[in-house]
Design an enzyme around this catalytic site. Structure first.
Site, PDB file in Angstrom:
ATOM      1  N   LYS A 206       0.858  -1.188   0.000  1.00 22.65           N
ATOM      2  CA  LYS A 206       0.000   0.000   0.000  1.00 22.65           C
ATOM      3  C   LYS A 206       0.896   1.239   0.000  1.00 22.65           C
ATOM      4  CE  LYS A 206      -3.583   2.426   2.574  1.00 22.65           C
ATOM      5  NZ  LYS A 206      -4.593   2.341   3.635  1.00 22.65           N
ATOM      6  N   ARG A 216     -10.888   9.845   2.049  1.00 20.19           N
ATOM      7  CA  ARG A 216     -10.780  10.459   3.378  1.00 20.19           C
ATOM      8  C   ARG A 216     -11.940  11.428   3.605  1.00 20.19           C
ATOM      9  NH1 ARG A 216      -4.144  11.131   3.228  1.00 20.19           N
ATOM     10  NH2 ARG A 216      -3.749   8.888   3.043  1.00 20.19           N
ATOM     11  N   LYS A 229       1.167   9.982   5.761  1.00 22.39           N
ATOM     12  CA  LYS A 229       1.296   8.582   6.187  1.00 22.39           C
ATOM     13  C   LYS A 229       2.584   7.946   5.660  1.00 22.39           C
ATOM     14  CE  LYS A 229      -3.709   7.959   6.797  1.00 22.39           C
ATOM     15  NZ  LYS A 229      -4.869   7.045   6.664  1.00 22.39           N
ATOM     16  N   LYS A 260      -2.182  -1.400  -3.813  1.00 23.23           N
ATOM     17  CA  LYS A 260      -3.057  -0.229  -3.719  1.00 23.23           C
ATOM     18  C   LYS A 260      -2.226   1.038  -3.792  1.00 23.23           C
ATOM     19  CE  LYS A 260      -6.146   1.902  -0.430  1.00 23.23           C
ATOM     20  NZ  LYS A 260      -6.562   1.960   0.938  1.00 23.23           N
ATOM     21  N   SER A 286     -10.315   5.653  -4.506  1.00 25.92           N
ATOM     22  CA  SER A 286     -11.266   6.751  -4.663  1.00 25.92           C
ATOM     23  C   SER A 286     -10.824   7.788  -5.697  1.00 25.92           C
ATOM     24  CB  SER A 286     -11.493   7.414  -3.307  1.00 25.92           C
ATOM     25  OG  SER A 286     -10.263   7.847  -2.751  1.00 25.92           O
ATOM     26  N   TYR A 325     -15.263   1.055  -6.689  1.00 25.73           N
ATOM     27  CA  TYR A 325     -16.547   1.733  -6.457  1.00 25.73           C
ATOM     28  C   TYR A 325     -17.461   1.587  -7.666  1.00 25.73           C
ATOM     29  CZ  TYR A 325     -13.733   3.496  -2.680  1.00 25.73           C
ATOM     30  OH  TYR A 325     -12.916   3.556  -1.593  1.00 25.73           O
TER      31      TYR A 325
HETATM   32  C1  PBG Z   1      -7.341   3.599   5.617  1.00 26.49           C
HETATM   33  C2  PBG Z   1      -7.736   3.319   4.226  1.00 26.49           C
HETATM   34  C3  PBG Z   1      -7.579   4.213   3.171  1.00 26.49           C
HETATM   35  C4  PBG Z   1      -8.168   3.640   2.059  1.00 26.49           C
HETATM   36  C5  PBG Z   1      -8.654   2.372   2.433  1.00 26.49           C
HETATM   37  N1  PBG Z   1      -8.352   2.180   3.798  1.00 26.49           N
HETATM   38  C6  PBG Z   1      -7.038   5.595   3.146  1.00 26.49           C
HETATM   39  C7  PBG Z   1      -5.715   5.878   3.687  1.00 26.49           C
HETATM   40  O1  PBG Z   1      -4.849   5.028   3.827  1.00 26.49           O
HETATM   41  O2  PBG Z   1      -5.525   7.057   4.022  1.00 26.49           O
HETATM   42  C8  PBG Z   1      -8.246   4.313   0.730  1.00 26.49           C
HETATM   43  C9  PBG Z   1      -9.287   3.857  -0.214  1.00 26.49           C
HETATM   44  C10 PBG Z   1      -9.581   4.786  -1.331  1.00 26.49           C
HETATM   45  O3  PBG Z   1      -8.938   5.832  -1.528  1.00 26.49           O
HETATM   46  O4  PBG Z   1     -10.527   4.475  -2.064  1.00 26.49           O
HETATM   47  N2  PBG Z   1      -6.801   2.662   6.385  1.00 26.49           N
END
Ligand code: PBG
Length: 336
Positions: A206, A216, A229, A260, A286, A325
């Protein structure tokens, strides 16, 4: 991966690769990869209340749903042959604390949603997110002490969270936190508590990505997040590190692994699938969704065609499935 024999083809005109592109029937016959509803995991946002949907402005056509409507969504998924739904809670800010205790509350919003779905639609697989960000006063996936995201204390908290989700009936746990050692800790705890058949889909590779912005907003974490992060999510410049992470998580008891975001990281999907042959998933996040939807709403792209092309790309890159989505919309088209 299949090896292409060499020499590949006879010279033109003995070989004319356009022959198999001439008609739709020939193209269908020669198609190497296919997308079906069985490849999809549908992420949904759940919120408190009943019979209410709240649009997410940065994600057109995506809504936060109350539990009763999430149950309806699960029925819709089943009717569309989508095998799995993934729950993300929009948590009331008053429940967010420094130690994130709400995360392992057996009756938190996410766990109530899981129970409600499993009661009403037991045949659908329910996936949950294991990370502290929805419950954290500072928006991070881990516990923060003196400005540092502390690893081992977070793993303990995540393990409690995972057990509560398993007890609620989750079929697949999705640790998305990127702490070290969390898969081993969760897997051992699941074994010891009678949840040995709960699957773990590790968010193994990730990346620290700008493409998560709209998510978010959807879960109400943007306001809370202090800093970024990058001390736990991956550097987008890295690729070998993804293989080390996947190897580590598989060795600790992950059943499936995820890359991801999705489209910008298809090279990673392919490397992971080739190297390990494990069930491999990608998350079309997203921001990827928002880009396609925004362009389509402006009339700059054909939304449906772009959606389908973006999703077949994951299959071509070796993925076994995609969190997207677009799941209900694409499934409707594929079933058509
Ligand atoms: C958080 C989490 C995130 C997503 C899934 N789980 C966001 C992040 O790490 O800040 C992102 C999913 C998306 O953007 O569709 N643990």
């Amino acid at each position: 991966m299949s090896q292409i024999p060499s020499p590949i083809v006879a010279p033109t005109p003995l070989t004319r690769l356009r022959r198999l592109r001439r008609t739709q029937a020939l193209r269908d016959l020669a198609q190497e990869n296919t997308l079906t509803p069985h490849d999809l995991i549908w992420p949904v946002f759940v919120t408190e209340g009943s019979n209410e949907r709240t649009p997410v402005p940065s994600m057109p056509d995506v809504e936060r749903l109350t539990i009763d409507l999430v149950v309806d969504a699960a029925k819709r998924a089943r009717d569309l042959s989508i095998p799995a739904i993934c729950i993300f809670p929009y948590t009331d800010p008053s429940l967010k604390t420094e130690l994130c205790e709400e995360a392992w509350n057996p009756d938190n919003l996410s766990n109530r949603a899981v129970k409600a779905i499993k009661d009403a639609v037991p045949e659908i697989a329910v996936m949950t997110d294991v990370a502290l960000d929805p419950y954290n006063a500072n928006g991070h996936d881990g516990i923060v002490r003196d400005g540092i995201i502390v690893n081992d204390e977070t793993v303990e908290a995540l393990t409690k969270m995972a057990l509560a989700q398993a007890a609620a009936g989750a079929d697949i746990l999705g640790p998305s936190d990127m702490m070290d050692g969390r898969i081993k800790s969760m897997r051992e705890a699941l074994e010891q508590t009678g949840f040995q058949d709960v699957a773990i889909l590790s968010y193994a590779a990730k990346y620290a990505s700008a493409f998560y912005g709209p998510f978010r907003d959807a879960v109400g974490a943007s306001g809370a997040l202090v800093g970024d992060k990058k001390t736990y999510q991956m550097n987008p410049g890295n690729s070998d590190e993804a293989l080390r992470l996947v190897a580590r998580d598989l060795s600790e008891g992950a059943d499936m692994v995820m890359v991801k975001p999705g489209l910008p990281y298809l090279d990673i999907c392919r490397r992971v699938k080739d190297q390990f042959g494990a069930p491999t998933y990608a998350y079309q996040v997203s921001g990827e969704y928002a880009m396609i939807m925004a362009a389509a709403q402006n009339g700059w792209l054909d939304g449906d065609a772009t959606m389908l092309e973006s999703l077949i790309a994951f299959k071509r890159a070796g993925c076994d499935g995609i969190l997207t989505y677009f799941a209900p919309r694409v499934a409707e088209q594929l079933n058509h």
